[in-house]
Design a protein around this motif. Structure first.
Motif, PDB file in Angstrom:
ATOM      1  N   GLY A  69       2.559  10.221 -16.965  1.00 21.41           N
ATOM      2  CA  GLY A  69       3.701  11.116 -16.709  1.00 21.41           C
ATOM      3  C   GLY A  69       4.156  11.178 -15.713  1.00 21.41           C
ATOM      4  N   ARG A  70       4.128  10.277 -14.442  1.00 21.80           N
ATOM      5  CA  ARG A  70       5.082  10.017 -13.573  1.00 21.80           C
ATOM      6  C   ARG A  70       5.889   8.960 -13.572  1.00 21.80           C
ATOM      7  N   LEU A 116      -7.924   4.888   4.035  1.00 26.53           N
ATOM      8  CA  LEU A 116      -8.357   4.049   2.767  1.00 26.53           C
ATOM      9  C   LEU A 116      -8.429   4.900   1.445  1.00 26.53           C
ATOM     10  N   MET A 117      -9.058   6.421   1.921  1.00 26.25           N
ATOM     11  CA  MET A 117      -9.254   7.481   1.051  1.00 26.25           C
ATOM     12  C   MET A 117      -7.773   7.885   0.638  1.00 26.25           C
ATOM     13  N   LEU A 118      -6.734   8.142   1.703  1.00 26.77           N
ATOM     14  CA  LEU A 118      -5.377   8.299   1.421  1.00 26.77           C
ATOM     15  C   LEU A 118      -4.851   7.465   0.081  1.00 26.77           C
ATOM     16  N   ASP A 119      -4.937   5.963   0.577  1.00 28.15           N
ATOM     17  CA  ASP A 119      -4.497   4.955  -0.056  1.00 28.15           C
ATOM     18  C   ASP A 119      -4.973   5.228  -1.579  1.00 28.15           C
ATOM     19  N   GLY A 120      -6.392   5.224  -1.788  1.00 33.48           N
ATOM     20  CA  GLY A 120      -6.890   5.490  -3.053  1.00 33.48           C
ATOM     21  C   GLY A 120      -6.316   6.697  -3.919  1.00 33.48           C
ATOM     22  N   SER A 138       1.087  -1.088   0.190  1.00 32.76           N
ATOM     23  CA  SER A 138      -0.022   0.138  -0.020  1.00 32.76           C
ATOM     24  C   SER A 138       0.890   1.206   0.160  1.00 32.76           C
ATOM     25  N   PRO A 139       0.553   2.121  -0.891  1.00 27.63           N
ATOM     26  CA  PRO A 139       1.361   3.489  -0.979  1.00 27.63           C
ATOM     27  C   PRO A 139       1.074   4.361   0.342  1.00 27.63           C
ATOM     28  N   CYS A 161      -3.890   6.641  -7.207  1.00 30.67           N
ATOM     29  CA  CYS A 161      -4.168   7.734  -8.595  1.00 30.67           C
ATOM     30  C   CYS A 161      -2.822   8.282  -8.904  1.00 30.67           C
ATOM     31  N   VAL A 162      -2.239   9.028  -7.949  1.00 26.95           N
ATOM     32  CA  VAL A 162      -1.307   9.952  -8.024  1.00 26.95           C
ATOM     33  C   VAL A 162      -0.097   9.207  -8.427  1.00 26.95           C
TER      34      VAL A 162
END
Length: 70
Positions: free
Chosen positions: A69-70, A55-59, A22-23, A63-64
């Motif tokens: 382009g990353r 969980l929202m931070l993980d999601g 998990s990021p 995405c980020v």
């Protein structure tokens, strides 16, 4: 939300936050999050609000981190 995360979304919670991939663990210490997940799932604590935020931070991080382009 407490029951929802403990019952209906327990597998999602485990698959997401019990995974060392998990990021969120690039920014948060893993052990406190794991303790909250385990305590919430076994019913000894209600960490639904905090776990929802993680969980929202993980999601968002997924995405980020996977944005073009990353």
């Amino acid at each position: 939300m407490s029951r929802w995360l403990r019952e209906d979304k327990a597998d999602y919670l485990k698959d997401t936050l019990l995974s060392s991939s998990s990021p969120v663990y690039l920014y948060l210490r893993m052990e406190p999050v794991l303790r909250m997940v385990r305590s919430h799932l076994n019913g000894t604590g209600d960490y639904s609000a905090k776990l929802w935020n993680v969980l929202m931070l993980d999601g968002w991080l997924r995405c980020v981190h996977h944005a073009p382009g990353r």
